[in-house]
Each structure stands twice: as structure tokens, then as C-alpha cells.
Design an enzyme around this catalytic site. Structure first.
Site, PDB file in Angstrom:
ATOM      1  CE1 TYR A 161     -15.575  10.720 -15.858  1.00  0.00           C
ATOM      2  CE2 TYR A 161     -14.279  10.960 -14.071  1.00  0.00           C
ATOM      3  CZ  TYR A 161     -15.040  10.429 -14.852  1.00  0.00           C
ATOM      4  OH  TYR A 161     -15.538   8.954 -14.183  1.00  0.00           O
ATOM      5  NE  ARG A 182      -2.684   0.718   3.459  1.00  0.00           N
ATOM      6  CZ  ARG A 182      -1.850   1.635   4.410  1.00  0.00           C
ATOM      7  NH1 ARG A 182      -1.431   3.042   4.424  1.00  0.00           N
ATOM      8  NH2 ARG A 182      -1.758   1.035   5.786  1.00  0.00           N
ATOM      9  CG  ASP A 193      -8.134  14.540 -16.115  1.00  0.00           C
ATOM     10  OD1 ASP A 193      -7.194  13.927 -16.922  1.00  0.00           O
ATOM     11  OD2 ASP A 193      -9.269  14.101 -15.515  1.00  0.00           O
ATOM     12  CE  LYS A 249     -11.727   6.246 -19.034  1.00  0.00           C
ATOM     13  NZ  LYS A 249     -11.833   6.401 -17.581  1.00  0.00           N
TER      14      LYS A 249
HETATM   15  C1  LIG Z   1     -10.878  12.717 -18.194  1.00  0.00           C
HETATM   16  C2  LIG Z   1     -11.132  11.920 -17.371  1.00  0.00           C
HETATM   17  N1  LIG Z   1     -10.433  11.647 -15.966  1.00  0.00           N
HETATM   18  C3  LIG Z   1     -10.430  11.027 -14.992  1.00  0.00           C
HETATM   19  C4  LIG Z   1     -11.410   9.882 -15.212  1.00  0.00           C
HETATM   20  C5  LIG Z   1     -11.568   8.831 -13.955  1.00  0.00           C
HETATM   21  O1  LIG Z   1     -10.798   7.771 -14.284  1.00  0.00           O
HETATM   22  P1  LIG Z   1     -10.943   6.377 -13.507  1.00  0.00           P
HETATM   23  O2  LIG Z   1     -12.218   5.902 -14.206  1.00  0.00           O
HETATM   24  O3  LIG Z   1      -9.743   5.394 -13.766  1.00  0.00           O
HETATM   25  O4  LIG Z   1     -10.995   6.767 -12.004  1.00  0.00           O
HETATM   26  C6  LIG Z   1     -12.010   9.701 -16.350  1.00  0.00           C
HETATM   27  C7  LIG Z   1     -12.818   8.537 -16.558  1.00  0.00           C
HETATM   28  O5  LIG Z   1     -13.728   8.422 -17.656  1.00  0.00           O
HETATM   29  C8  LIG Z   1     -12.047  10.744 -17.318  1.00  0.00           C
HETATM   30  O6  LIG Z   1     -12.652  10.585 -18.543  1.00  0.00           O
END
Ligand SMILES: Cc1ncc(COP(=O)(O)O)c(C=O)c1O
Length: 424
Positions: free
Chosen positions: A119, A61, A191, A216
Site C-alpha cells: 500500500y 488517549r 496488513d 475499509k
Molecule cells: C491495504 C491498506 N492498508 C492501510 C491503509 C491505510 O489505512 P487508513 O487510510 O485507515 O489510514 C490503506 C488505505 O487505503 C490500505 O488500503
């Protein structure tokens, strides 16, 4: 490993990542350290590793070599052109990574500026959970610098941006946002899930930290969940501390898959971007289409910024592999478009080998009510396409057929959103 010249081309860099942290060895593949605990020669050694006074591993962890190999790989790609050291920390998901950044740098009374078109998970975290702990967020149009500057206050700790916004594909002007954040003593955190280091590397444009949902493009095969935060080590240390305390560590098997994904990232993303550009161009003029959001189209408001900031290889600039198509007819028309596809699947997530779609208002952005959607520039009928590795012509045929079948009798654009506000 010892005799290799420094990698230069992006495919070379992706294959020749920093080796996994096994002293004296250089495995080509990444070993999976599937162990929760590590033993020591003495109690003193144990205490020193736990106390970060000596290198080593104690408990998975806290740190794990496979997770480190993955995070080091992302840091190497994001820091390609930076001389100062960039390090990374791996997380169990993109949201674990994102929440760790806020917990590391915000506190009760702190203020955040975030995109209205952020998001949905990040929106929910800020608007609901962190708001309950006294972190106040202004959601603004990040493409309007005057709005961003006006929202920044003395309490602002973080300006949050998405390199390419989900799902509008708005393009963040990263150097301008960095300047505005830094003038106020705030951090610019980006992000960059939609861009990947193949399309754009925000640290090279003034960002302080970059986060990814590695679930992704980085993993790339829709078979592993993970996240990562990268930046200068003094900013990564508090993020790691939060991860240790909240326990959002990446598991070794997932880390193996995500690290392996890095080696083919440029190949896959190039192909996905090129196919996205072909689909966007082919669909833009279709009579059933109200709007195509894709920054590679010259009419897109972010086109010129992307040309300035994004990597331009021998084949020119690439603009990401998400195309958002809004048919005429509003919410139900969007649903009908998604459901009318035969090859392309209705599915969560993005960035994998399969092209998938989400009707935005009912799925990824369901946390937003009608006003929040409008502020984000998201039409109730918008359908987000994540382009995979299929042949472009097959995708174009599928989308064209589905568009042609969308009934024209639906409600006018902007009409009611049945499921908005449902936060399940
Ligand atoms: C732009 C973006 N940031 C963060 C996330 C969150 O990622 P996770 O689903 O791996 O927690 C997503 C998920 O769709 C996303 O599209």
C-alpha cells in the site's frame, strides 16, 4: 450473555462479540463513552490504573471502553480458531496502526522486508519517514520466496506482508513467509485490510501480528476512520505503549461505528466477494482489457495459495472484493476507463457499500515512481475496483460500457507516468 453457548458459525460469531467492558452489564448495542477523562475514588486508585497495576480507565488517549470493545471484537474474529489469547489495540487510522507497529519493533539500524507492491502509505512511511530515522527497507516480490529469504539479514526485525496486495491482489503465502521470518528471529506482520477475517485469518497461518485499516471493510460504510492491531498480548503491549506515547488513539464515536460494522462484516464481505468474482469473470475476456487481477480467476498466480489458506464455507473459497482491471493503452487509457464509468464513482478508499474506482498510478500509488511501479507489477493503466453492495449485473453493464468507450489511440503500455513521484 452468561447463558449463551460458544458461537460457532461466522455470522453468529460476528454478532455475539465479547461484550463491551462494563462490569455487571451486557448491553446489546455498544455504549459510546464520549469522555476524555475518568475520575477516581482516591489518588492511589488513580495511580494504580495509570500504572497498569489495576484495571480501569483514566484518560481516553490511553484506553477507552468503546475503543476496547471495538478492538476486542476484531481480536475475537481474527483469533476464531486459536486457543491462545489474542488481544487488540484500536487506532485513529490504519496508518496510525501501521506506524505504531514499526515504532514498536524497529529502531535505528533495524531492517524491514516489505512487498514491492505494498500500500502506498506504507511504502511512503518506510521509504521516506522511517528511512530518515535509519530504518532500512528492502522492497521485494513477496510471492518469490527466494527473494524474500535473500533479503532477510541478521538486522531484520519485521517481514511485512499484505494478505492480498494492493492493488495487484498478489496472494501472500503466509506459512512460508512466517517460517522465513521466524528462522531469522523476525516478526511476520500482515496488513489484512483487503482480506478481513472473513476471507483469511493470518494469525492461524503463522503471522505474529495483524493490522487492518478498519476504515475499509470493517467499518464498511465509508463513514468512519480507524485502525487496529491484533496478536498475542506480549506483542500487543509494546504497540499499545507506542500508541499512548504518539497519541494515535481511536475516538469513541468512530469506535462505535467500527464495532457495529463487525456485526455485519461476514454478510457484507460474502456478498462483495461474490459480486467481485462475477465481475472479474465477465470482464476478463473483453477485447479492451489487457489484464484482470483477481485471485478467484483460475489463471491468477495466487489462486492455488488462496484456495489453500482462505476460508472455504459451504459456497466455496472467497477471494476478496477488489478487482484490478488494466485496459490496453497505458496511463491515459486507465484514466479514461475510470472517468467513463457512470454508476461506479471515482473515489478514495475501498470496502464500503458503494463500488468505487481509483486509477492506481495517479492516486493510491502516486508515491511510487515508474521503476517502483514496474517492480510492484503495477501497470500505469491499472484501475482498482472496490466492489460494493450493488447488483452485479448493473456493475457489469457499467464497466463494459466504459471499456468499450476507452479510446484505443493512447500510448503503448508502460509509457510515461505524468504524476508519478508526486507525494501529495
Ligand atoms: C491495504 C491498506 N492498508 C492501510 C491503509 C491505510 O489505512 P487508513 O487510510 O485507515 O489510514 C490503506 C488505505 O487505503 C490500505 O488500503
Amino acid at each position: 450473555m452468561m447463558n449463551e453457548p460458544p458461537p460457532s458459525g461466522e455470522n453468529t460469531r460476528a454478532v455475539h462479540l465479547p461484550p463491551p467492558p462494563v462490569p455487571g452489564q451486557a448491553p446489546i448495542g455498544t455504549p459510546v463513552w464520549r469522555t476524555a477523562a475518568f475520575s477516581f475514588g482516591s489518588s492511589q486508585e488513580y495511580a494504580d490504573v495509570l500504572g497498569d497495576r489495576a484495571p480501569g480507565y483514566s484518560y481516553s488517549r490511553v484506553d477507552n471502553p468503546t475503543a476496547d470493545a471495538f478492538a476486542d471484537g476484531v481480536a475475537a474474529l481474527e483469533g476464531t480458531r486459536l486457543s491462545a489469547g489474542v488481544t487488540g489495540q484500536a487506532f485513529a487510522s490504519g496508518m496510525a496502526a501501521i506506524s505504531a507497529v514499526f515504532l514498536a519493533f524497529a529502531h535505528t539500524g533495524a531492517h524491514v522486508v516489505a512487498p514491492a507492491a505494498v500500500y502506498g502509505g506504507t511504502y511512503g512511511l518506510l521509504a521516506d519517514l522511517l528511512a530518515r530515522f535509519g530504518v532500512d527497507t528492502d522492497f521485494v516480490d513477496m510471492t518469490d520466496l527466494a527473494q524474500v529469504r535473500a533479503a532477510i539479514r541478521p538486522q531484520t526485525r519485521i517481514v511485512w506482508a499484505e494478505t492480498l496486495a494492493n492493488p495487484t491482489m498478489a496472494v501472500a503465502d503466509l506459512p512460508a513467509l512466517a517460517e522465513a521470518a521466524h528462522e531469522a528471529g523476525a516478526l511476520l506482520v500482515v496488513d489484512s485490510t483487503f482480506a478481513t477475517p472473513v476471507v483469511c485469518r493470518p494469525l492461524e497461518h503463522g503471522a505474529d501480528l495483524v493490522v487492518h485499516s478498519a476504515t475499509k471493510y470493517i467499518g464498511g460504510h465509508s463513514d468512519a476512520t480507524g485502525g487496529v492491531v491484533v496478536g498475542r498480548s506480549e506483542l500487543i503491549a509494546p504497540v499499545r505503549a507506542v500508541r499512548i506515547e504518539t497519541g494515535g488513539m481511536l475516538a469513541p464515536d468512530e469506535a462505535f461505528l467500527l464495532r457495529r460494522g463487525l456485526e455485519t462484516l461476514p454478510l457484507r464481505v460474502h456478498r462483495q466477494c461474490d459480486t467481485a468474482a462475477a465481475l472479474a469473470a465477465a470482464i476478463a475476456g473483453h477485447p479492451a482489457v489487457a489484464k484482470v487481477d483477481y485471485p478467484g480467476l483460475p489463471g491468477h498466480p495466487g489462486h492455488e495459495i488462496a484456495r489453500r489458506l482462505y476460508d472455504a464455507g459451504p459456497e466455496g473459497t472467497r477471494f476478496g472484493a477488489i478487482v484490478t482491471i488494466t485496459p490496453h493503452g497505458g496511463y491515459q487509457a486507465g484514466m479514461a476507463l475510470a472517468d467513463g464509468l457512470r454508476l461506479i464513482r471515482v473515489a478514495t478508499s475501498l470496502g464500503g457499500t458503494h463500488t468505487v474506482v481509483s486509477h492506481v498510478a495517479s492516486t493510491t500509488h502516486r508515491q511510487m515512481d515508474a521503476a517502483a511501479l514496474a517492480a510492484a507489477g503495477i501497470d500505469p493503466g491499472a484501475v482498482r475496483f472496490s466492489i460494493g453492495l450493488e447488483d452485479a449485473d448493473d456493475l457489469i453493464v457499467d464497466v463494459t460500457n466504459a471499456l468499450t468507450a476507452v479510446p484505443r489511440t493512447h500510448e503503448p503500455e508502460g509509457a510515461s507516468i505524468p504524476y508519478a513521484g508526486d507525494s501529495r
